[in-house]
Design an enzyme around this catalytic site. Structure first.
Site, mmCIF file in Angstrom:
data_model
loop_
_atom_site.group_PDB
_atom_site.id
_atom_site.type_symbol
_atom_site.label_atom_id
_atom_site.label_comp_id
_atom_site.label_asym_id
_atom_site.label_seq_id
_atom_site.Cartn_x
_atom_site.Cartn_y
_atom_site.Cartn_z
ATOM 1 N N SER A 84 0.745 -1.230 -0.479
ATOM 2 C CA SER A 84 -0.087 0.018 -0.414
ATOM 3 C C SER A 84 1.038 1.040 0.280
ATOM 4 C CB SER A 84 -0.761 -0.083 1.243
ATOM 5 O OG SER A 84 -1.814 1.055 1.392
ATOM 6 N N GLU A 85 0.960 2.103 -0.974
ATOM 7 C CA GLU A 85 1.771 3.523 -1.017
ATOM 8 C C GLU A 85 1.942 4.432 0.158
ATOM 9 O OE1 GLU A 85 -1.456 5.978 -3.455
ATOM 10 O OE2 GLU A 85 -1.615 4.504 -4.185
ATOM 11 N N ASN A 86 0.528 4.225 1.011
ATOM 12 C CA ASN A 86 1.316 4.863 1.836
ATOM 13 C C ASN A 86 2.046 3.994 3.574
ATOM 14 O OD1 ASN A 86 -0.615 3.235 2.445
ATOM 15 N ND2 ASN A 86 -1.801 3.455 4.188
ATOM 16 N N SER A 145 8.349 4.319 0.460
ATOM 17 C CA SER A 145 7.569 3.053 -0.439
ATOM 18 C C SER A 145 7.323 3.582 -1.529
ATOM 19 C CB SER A 145 6.160 4.262 -0.065
ATOM 20 O OG SER A 145 4.940 2.777 -0.328
#
EC number: 2.8.3.5
Length: 544
Positions: free
Chosen positions: A369-371, A411
């Site tokens: 997940s990009e966060n 990330s």
């Protein structure tokens, strides 16, 4: 030279706005630059308030723990650049923001706020400062459904500099590391490169255009130059902070926290727990105390923006009485076949998040997940719910055994660096050459690109798979010969999965090949509903 497009502020309830870009003379720009050395804004009483900005004085050796949050923010100046940590409402400094809002626009105004998303539709985050008129400019990647921010932008009350999420993280990282600029593939051949997203509007006119990027070619590929972001004050929230300023974060709260603390001259952290020096062991410290100047006790409650719980219902059964869900399930089920054992995959917001439901238990696929998650699990039960664990859509999720968490710079480094095997996104349009448009429709309100431009920035190493309905709500094809909407990325998509068919995309030569039909769908229907020419595979298969 002129460029015209319309923005219809539907959510703001305002009439259509016609935006016209005009090229001004160099002399005009020199005059504008000369008269804008000091930022100010006009109030209803028709006078200008000076806002010189600048950071509070840093005093080494003073006690870092403040008795009150009001004292800690009392010397923040109007015109300052505030770096506000958090992703959605996860990790936001609600206590500090409340104290800044309490000062009011007469005492604190003309702020430039740097944040991934500047407030939300449900309040929280920077929303009080936006609605209170204390922010004159926001640098962010995503507006979401923040109606107050949207309305202020369209009315010319606030400037917005939309920046791809990964680029925003890297600009902050460079700001804290003493690096003035860097080159990135993100945003090449988009409105980011050309500067066609206006920063400030008024009466339908562009009074502050976007900034076109300088480019350079490395190894035969074009890159945009981006400059670092520096802040006067950073505000962040941490789980535990010792009296020396050493910080420990919980899960996805660290998405932007460390980056913003490092990029500011003065950093203020609100701590859920303030502990003596030594209680945090060396291996438990996520951010060293050298980056923290002031510590206050967090008193505001955490806000869960999108509470999502696990459903025990069979998605196939649910789809029997819901045609729209049945279409989504069909696409997600086929998309799961793109996730091979051992793959590391990024799943975008919406339909892509359904794909893991169709993986076998032993699939060994790691969801990123990009966060800041690698090893994202399913939605939680009520007992597993944790406000500090969310996905890119701000939904509550869980972590699988072996999962890791990290900040947004790391990330997106995984993504741009080609370490992720496949990335799945939705689309508004997909071109026959692999062009992707998925963040903006001129003539309607746009929400910002978030991390999408970064996710498609290295298509030679990370396979880009688009999941989308074959036609939009009005019946128009979403697969077209050439995209007419602003691009998220050029020649990036390798596979398109819709509710009717699956296409392979030749990104180099530009062309589509139909490789599968959905059950009950015939070739003529696909031809009728596709706005691009395509070849048909010799061994045309069926989606399972």
């Amino acid at each position: 030279m002129e460029f015209a497009c319309s923005f219809v502020p539907k959510l703001a309830g305002a009439p259509a706005v016609q935006i016209r870009f005009t090229q001004t003379s160099r002399a005009g720009w020199r005059l504008k630059q000369h008269t804008s050395q000091t930022r100010s804004f006009r109030t209803s009483t028709a006078f200008f308030r000076e806002a010189p900005g600048g950071a509070p004085t840093k005093v080494r050796g003073q006690r870092k723990v403040f008795d009150s949050v009001d004292e800690a923010v009392a010397d923040i100046k109007s015109g300052s650049t505030i770096l506000s940590a958090g992703f959605g409402l996860c990790g936001t400094a609600e206590t500090i923001i409340g104290a800044l809002a309490k000062r009011g626009p007469e005492s604190l105004h003309s702020l430039t706020a740097v944040s991934n998303n500047a407030g939300t539709a449900i309040g929280g985050g920077l929303s009080p400062l936006i609605t209170g008129g204390q922010v004159s400019k926001a640098i962010c990647s995503f507006l979401g459904n923040n109606k107050a921010l949207e309305k202020k932008y369209l009315n010319g009350e606030i400037a917005i500099e939309l920046t791809p999420q990964g680029t925003l993280a890297e600009k902050l990282r460079c700001g804290g590391a003493g690096i003035p600029a860097f080159f990135t593939p993100t945003g090449v051949n988009t409105f980011i490169q050309s500067g066609q997203i206006p920063q400030r509007l008024k009466g339908g006119e562009v009074i502050e255009p976007g900034v076109a990027r300088e480019t350079r070619i490395f190894d035969g590929r074009i890159y945009n130059m981006e400059t670092a972001i520096h802040g006067d004050v950073a505000i962040l929230r941490a789980h535990k902070v010792d009296e020396a300023g050493n910080c420990q974060f919980r899960y996805t709260t660290q998405s932007f926290g460390p980056l913003m603390a490092k990029a500011a001259k003065i950093s203020i952290v609100e701590a859920e727990h303030i502990v003596p020096v030594g209680e945090l062991k060396s291996h438990e410290i996520d951010l060293p105390g050298v980056f923290i100047d002031r510590i206050v006790q967090a008193t505001a409650e955490k806000i869960i923006e999108v509470k999502t719980l696990r459903s025990n219902e069979d998605p196939e059964e649910q789809g029997k009485n819901n045609p729209a869900l049945a279409r989504r399930n069909r696409i997600a089920k086929r998309a799961a076949k793109e996730l091979k054992p051992g793959f590391y995959a990024n799943l975008g917001v919406g339909m892509p998040t359904l794909a893991p439901s169709y993986l076998p238990p032993d699939a060994n696929v790691w969801i990123q997940s990009e966060n800041g998650i690698l090893g994202m699990g399913p939605y939680p039960t009520e007992n597993e719910l944790d406000a500090d664990i969310i996905n890119a859509g701000k939904e509550t999720v869980t972590l699988v055994p072996g999962a890791s968490v990290f900040d947004s710079s790391e990330s997106f480094g995984m993504i741009r660096g080609g370490h992720i095997d496949v990335s799945m996104l939705g689309a508004l349009q997909v071109g026959a050459n692999g062009d992707l448009a998925n963040y903006m429709i001129p003539g309607k309100v746009f929400k910002g690109m978030g991390g999408a431009m970064d996710l498609v920035s290295n298509p030679d190493e990370t396979k880009i798979v688009v999941l989308t309905d074959h036609v939009d709500k009005s019946g128009k094809p979403k697969i077209v010969q050439h995209c007419t909407l602003p691009l998220t990325g050029a020649r990036v998509v390798s596979t398109i999965i819709t509710d009717l068919a699956v296409f392979d995309v030749d990104r180099k030569k530009g062309g589509l090949t139909l490789i599968e039909l959905a059950p009950g769908v015939e070739l003529d229907e696909v031809k009728q509903k596709t706005g691009a020419t395509f070849e048909v595979a010799e061994n045309l298969g069926r989606m399972e």
